[in-house]
Design an enzyme around this catalytic site. Structure first.
Site, PDB file in Angstrom:
ATOM      1  N   CYS A   1      -4.556   8.659   9.854  1.00 12.69           N
ATOM      2  CA  CYS A   1      -4.584   8.001  11.160  1.00 12.69           C
ATOM      3  C   CYS A   1      -4.322   9.009  12.278  1.00 12.69           C
ATOM      4  CB  CYS A   1      -3.498   6.940  11.237  1.00 12.69           C
ATOM      5  SG  CYS A   1      -3.932   5.373  10.531  1.00 12.69           S
TER       6      CYS A   1
ATOM      7  N   ARG B   1       1.518  14.893  13.178  1.00 10.56           N
ATOM      8  CA  ARG B   1       1.819  14.584  11.788  1.00 10.56           C
ATOM      9  C   ARG B   1       1.675  15.770  10.837  1.00 10.56           C
ATOM     10  NH1 ARG B   1      -0.400   8.824  10.058  1.00 10.56           N
ATOM     11  NH2 ARG B   1       1.598   8.737   9.025  1.00 10.56           N
TER      12      ARG B   1
ATOM     13  N   ASP C   1       5.598   0.917  11.902  1.00 13.51           N
ATOM     14  CA  ASP C   1       4.367   0.253  11.478  1.00 13.51           C
ATOM     15  C   ASP C   1       4.293  -1.205  11.940  1.00 13.51           C
ATOM     16  OD1 ASP C   1       3.516   2.562  10.300  1.00 13.51           O
ATOM     17  OD2 ASP C   1       3.817   1.898   8.230  1.00 13.51           O
TER      18      ASP C   1
ATOM     19  N   ARG D   1      -8.148  -0.368   5.555  1.00 18.29           N
ATOM     20  CA  ARG D   1      -7.322   0.595   4.820  1.00 18.29           C
ATOM     21  C   ARG D   1      -6.007  -0.042   4.383  1.00 18.29           C
ATOM     22  NH1 ARG D   1      -5.777   5.520   7.960  1.00 18.29           N
ATOM     23  NH2 ARG D   1      -4.632   5.763   6.033  1.00 18.29           N
TER      24      ARG D   1
ATOM     25  N   LYS E   1       0.843  -1.208   0.000  1.00 23.40           N
ATOM     26  CA  LYS E   1       0.000   0.000   0.000  1.00 23.40           C
ATOM     27  C   LYS E   1       0.873   1.251   0.000  1.00 23.40           C
ATOM     28  CE  LYS E   1      -1.654   1.707   4.012  1.00 23.40           C
ATOM     29  NZ  LYS E   1      -1.333   3.133   4.210  1.00 23.40           N
ATOM     30  N   ASN E   2       1.874   1.278   0.872  1.00 25.20           N
ATOM     31  CA  ASN E   2       2.679   2.495   1.024  1.00 25.20           C
ATOM     32  C   ASN E   2       3.574   2.757  -0.183  1.00 25.20           C
ATOM     33  OD1 ASN E   2       1.488   2.967   3.432  1.00 25.20           O
ATOM     34  ND2 ASN E   2       3.284   2.546   4.703  1.00 25.20           N
TER      35      ASN E   2
END
Ligand code: UD1
Length: 428
Positions: free
Chosen positions: A118, A123, A313, A405, A22-23
């Protein structure tokens, strides 16, 4: 809202295929903004975040053809019909800010809402913005939006190459500036750049589109701007966070699981920590085979760091494992503030965890008990599922939209290895 129910206590045996990252996929999709030709991505995971970014790109003028069965995505931005990334879409996903660098590089202008995503700390996106400013962009922060443009006086309205040092490592800011620099006038040198595999994957794709990039995967990346980029076809790398999460599944339940498409170079810090905990990770022709060496788990201390250090993560998942270790582990979170929201939920299952500042002391217990728990962010959600797989009785995880997600077919993949897990559709 869906929930997931897990009945713990079954050792997992079998094979889990690892999806595309995904990233990696999110920045790769925004690279489509850099060319008027078609960018084809394969090994695209079917995830909510991919749909969110597709919607955003479509709102900017992209034509999108997504074959979900084949995990193939064609993106074409013949022209940027609207230079505005609206709050309604951007608030759902922080990675939306990655459209700004490419829009500025392509057309010299772009307006993007300040992002959401999130809830793991403040952030901010200041590193992205400072980097783009250094490349000649003028920024105006108004009404929750960043209005960016490149004045004519700067290389005729085109971003200019710079030598830019990031004050600390940011994956997203590195990606944004890397993309912006591909079409800038002159040479850009990014110092203290992120070295994550997703950066290397992005640089590989940009290079096959015609970009001139050296040093991706090291702390200094050099980009020689070109006048135009072309389309290409690119296969998204394997998801190292999904891989790492599923490595912890047989570690926490016992059993023997092979991760199809697993690569040790993507998860070497985790593999080292698992080895110290008493879990063997072995390279096999299909990928990685993971099993416990004996019944006992050793406590392991970890500190999260940029790649190749231990990934933030994968912090919550390791904490779930350490709740059952024979002794006390310490887990220090250095990347994000407020990333211990899984702690009170794990405590509901019987875990013993004390937090001081950004360090959690985890004292292993004999067993966890199933409980109703709530997912608070993407990686916290999977840690609760992992804990549930090992707990006595039933754990019901609510708010699993967080999980959706980032994890594709999670119940199906775990069920194939013997996990007793099901999704309950409906309202919370
Ligand atoms: C990416 C990953 C995310 C992962 C994180 C760290 C994607 C889509 N997401 O997020 O899963 O947890 O890397 O590995 O790839 N920061 C600032 N100002 C900025 C940018 C970042 O202060 O302008 C701070 C952040 O708040 C954080 C740290 O820098 O404390 C690192 O963040 P960053 O590496 O940028 O994370 P993301 O790219 O958002």
């Amino acid at each position: 809202m869906d929930k997931i129910a897990v009945t713990g206590g079954t050792a997992l045996h079998g094979t889990i295929p690892i999806s595309g990252s995904k990233n990696a996929c999110l920045p790769l999709m925004t690279a489509a903004l850099l060319t008027d030709q078609t960018l084809t991505l394969t090994n695209v995971p079917n995830l909510a975040d991919i749909g969110t970014l597709s919607n955003l790109l479509a709102s900017l003028g992209a034509t999108i053809d997504h074959d979900r069965e084949a995990n193939r995505l064609n993106l074409r931005v013949a022209r940027l019909s609207s230079p505005l990334a609206h709050y309604d879409i951007v608030r759902k996903m922080r990675a939306s800010i990655l459209v700004l660098g490419p829009m500025l590089a392509r057309d010299g202008a772009g307006t993007v809402s300040l992002p959401g995503g999130c809830a793991i700390g403040a952030r901010p996106v200041d590193l992205h913005l400072k980097g783009l400013e250094a490349m000649g962009a003028t920024l105006d922060l108004r009404d929750g939006y960043v209005h960016a443009s490149v004045p004519r006086s700067v290389s005729g309205g085109r971003l200019r190459g710079v030598s830019h040092r990031f004050p600390f490592v940011s994956v997203g800011a590195t990606e944004n500036l890397l993309m912006a620099a591909t079409l800038a006038k002159g040479t850009t040198r990014l110092v203290n750049a992120a070295r994550e595999p997703e950066i290397v994957d992005l640089a590989d794709c940009l290079s096959s589109m015609g970009a001139q990039i050296e040093g991706a995967g090291t702390g200094t990346i050099e980009i020689e701007g070109v006048d135009a980029l072309s389309g290409t076809e690119h296969r998204v790398i394997a998801d190292r966070i999904e891989m790492g999460s599923f490595m912890i599944a047989p570690a926490i339940t016992g059993g023997d699981v092979t991760l199809e498409g697993g690569r040790i170079d993507l998860v070497s810090s985790l593999a080292g920590a698992l080895d110290a905990a008493g879990v063997s990770v072995e390279e096999v022709p299909q990928g990685l085979r993971v099993r416990r060496r004996d019944d006992r788990l050793n406590p392991v201390s970890i500190v999260t760091e940029p790649f190749p250090g231990y990934a933030t993560d994968l912090q919550a998942q390791m904490m779930a494992l350490m709740t059952l270790a024979d002794g006390t582990s310490s887990i220090t979170e250095q990347i994000f503030e407020n990333r211990f929201m899984h702690v009170p939920e794990l405590a509901r299952m019987g875990a013993q965890i004390d937090i001081t500042g950004n360090t959690a002391q985890v004292t292993g217990v004999e067993s966890l008990r199933g409980a109703p728990v709530m997912a608070t962010d993407l990686r916290a959600s999977i840690s609760l599922l992992l804990a549930g797989l090992a707990a006595k009785g039933e754990t019901v995880v609510s708010r699993v939209y967080h999980l959706d997600r980032g994890y594709e077919r999670v119940e199906e993949k775990l069920r194939a290895c013997g996990a007793r897990i099901e999704r309950i559709s409906g309202d919370d």
